[in-house]
Design an enzyme around this catalytic site. Sequence first.
Site, PDB file in Angstrom:
ATOM      1  N   ASP A 164      50.303 -24.869  11.488  1.00 45.56           N
ATOM      2  CA  ASP A 164      50.904 -23.745  10.772  1.00 45.56           C
ATOM      3  C   ASP A 164      50.123 -23.577   9.465  1.00 45.56           C
ATOM      4  OD1 ASP A 164      52.736 -21.738   9.917  1.00 45.56           O
ATOM      5  OD2 ASP A 164      53.903 -23.208   8.812  1.00 45.56           O
ATOM      6  N   SER A 165      50.350 -22.462   8.791  1.00 44.32           N
ATOM      7  CA  SER A 165      49.722 -22.257   7.488  1.00 44.32           C
ATOM      8  C   SER A 165      50.240 -23.272   6.475  1.00 44.32           C
ATOM      9  CB  SER A 165      50.040 -20.852   6.983  1.00 44.32           C
ATOM     10  OG  SER A 165      51.440 -20.741   6.801  1.00 44.32           O
ATOM     11  N   TYR A 219      49.353 -17.305   4.994  1.00 46.46           N
ATOM     12  CA  TYR A 219      48.459 -16.546   5.878  1.00 46.46           C
ATOM     13  C   TYR A 219      48.864 -15.056   5.901  1.00 46.46           C
ATOM     14  CZ  TYR A 219      46.410 -20.648   8.352  1.00 46.46           C
ATOM     15  OH  TYR A 219      45.726 -21.790   8.694  1.00 46.46           O
ATOM     16  N   GLY A 220      50.116 -14.812   5.549  1.00 48.69           N
ATOM     17  CA  GLY A 220      50.713 -13.484   5.735  1.00 48.69           C
ATOM     18  C   GLY A 220      49.980 -12.325   5.090  1.00 48.69           C
ATOM     19  N   CYS A 223      53.184 -20.818  14.114  1.00 48.38           N
ATOM     20  CA  CYS A 223      53.089 -19.821  13.040  1.00 48.38           C
ATOM     21  C   CYS A 223      53.048 -18.442  13.691  1.00 48.38           C
ATOM     22  CB  CYS A 223      51.793 -20.084  12.264  1.00 48.38           C
ATOM     23  SG  CYS A 223      51.397 -18.861  11.023  1.00 48.38           S
ATOM     24  N   ASN A 224      53.996 -17.601  13.347  1.00 49.63           N
ATOM     25  CA  ASN A 224      54.037 -16.246  13.929  1.00 49.63           C
ATOM     26  C   ASN A 224      52.803 -15.440  13.527  1.00 49.63           C
ATOM     27  OD1 ASN A 224      57.182 -15.536  14.831  1.00 49.63           O
ATOM     28  ND2 ASN A 224      57.004 -17.153  13.328  1.00 49.63           N
ATOM     29  N   THR A 225      52.384 -15.608  12.272  1.00 55.04           N
ATOM     30  CA  THR A 225      51.251 -14.823  11.763  1.00 55.04           C
ATOM     31  C   THR A 225      49.971 -15.192  12.510  1.00 55.04           C
ATOM     32  OG1 THR A 225      52.368 -14.982   9.624  1.00 55.04           O
ATOM     33  CG2 THR A 225      50.148 -14.087   9.617  1.00 55.04           C
ATOM     34  N   GLU A 250      56.821 -23.477   0.264  1.00 54.38           N
ATOM     35  CA  GLU A 250      55.734 -24.461   0.162  1.00 54.38           C
ATOM     36  C   GLU A 250      55.930 -25.366  -1.066  1.00 54.38           C
ATOM     37  OE1 GLU A 250      52.819 -25.185   2.103  1.00 54.38           O
ATOM     38  OE2 GLU A 250      53.988 -24.097   3.593  1.00 54.38           O
ATOM     39  N   CYS A 282      59.225 -15.831  11.046  1.00 57.03           N
ATOM     40  CA  CYS A 282      58.266 -16.704  10.365  1.00 57.03           C
ATOM     41  C   CYS A 282      58.814 -18.120  10.470  1.00 57.03           C
ATOM     42  CB  CYS A 282      58.137 -16.277   8.901  1.00 57.03           C
ATOM     43  SG  CYS A 282      57.195 -17.432   7.879  1.00 57.03           S
ATOM     44  N   HIS A 317      58.587 -20.575   8.655  1.00 53.16           N
ATOM     45  CA  HIS A 317      59.105 -21.155   7.408  1.00 53.16           C
ATOM     46  C   HIS A 317      60.591 -20.822   7.212  1.00 53.16           C
ATOM     47  CE1 HIS A 317      54.882 -21.713   6.262  1.00 53.16           C
ATOM     48  NE2 HIS A 317      55.251 -22.309   5.149  1.00 53.16           N
TER      49      HIS A 317
END
Length: 252
Positions: free
Chosen positions: A10-11, A42-43, A73-75, A151, A183, A185
């Site tokens: 993931d980011s 990343y978004g 990660c969806n992005t 984060e 997302c 997160h």
Amino acid sequence: MNNNPIGLFDSGVGGTSIWKEIHQLLPYENTIYLADSLNAPYGYKSKEEIISLSLKNTELLLEKGCKIIVVACNTATTNAITVLRERFRVPFIGIEPAIKPAVLQSKTKSIGILATKGTLNSELFSLATKDFTKDIMMTEVIGEGLVPLIEEGALLSPEISSLLEKFLKPMLKNNIDHLVLGCSHYPYLIPQLTNLLPNHIKIIDSGEAVAKQTKSILLKKNLLREASNQPIIQFITNSSDITLKLLLKKYL
Ligand code: DGL
């Protein structure tokens, strides 16, 4: 090969919400989780940047012998999974906002989706949603600012609450009865969201579905690890590990 780990990336720390579901469903599997927190979020990156980071993350996990890669990660999924599948032979599992179940269950025919700019603007997202959202009102909101706060570990901060309040406003105005978290997160914000939303609004995330899909692909490819010794679990980050540790300790 069956003892080789499942790789997830993931980011940042958000994909641990997916790791948790996978570990619950497949407790004997060895896993390696890679948090690219140095490059989060990343978004707001371009598709090219997201692809290049996703290739790098995948290469690192493959060097460590991963038998399957979960793009937690969806992005990254919506922008890069097609390229990843073209480039590598290992199976990939992606995560996309769970729009379909929300649409099928919605009584008000109005749903909300909270995701990153990169996900909401991606071609894959519009392709995957256009067929079953014709008669549905979709209130799409970019969760600007949420990922950096998560984060930092500021999950219960007043900043997060006021951002969420702002993001939910147009959704509530449109009488949504389902909120889709797009997302990885955001599942860490479910307690705050539950406080802010009326009881009848259901929150949907994709974690469990991703875990089930991972199991089914491993089964199909004969790659499941036998229920035997305790698994080896590794978390790797290229930035501070404070939030990762906090989440692992508190929520997993
Ligand atoms: N966890 C992410 C996702 O699922 C990444 C968000 C970001 O880095 O902006 O989209």
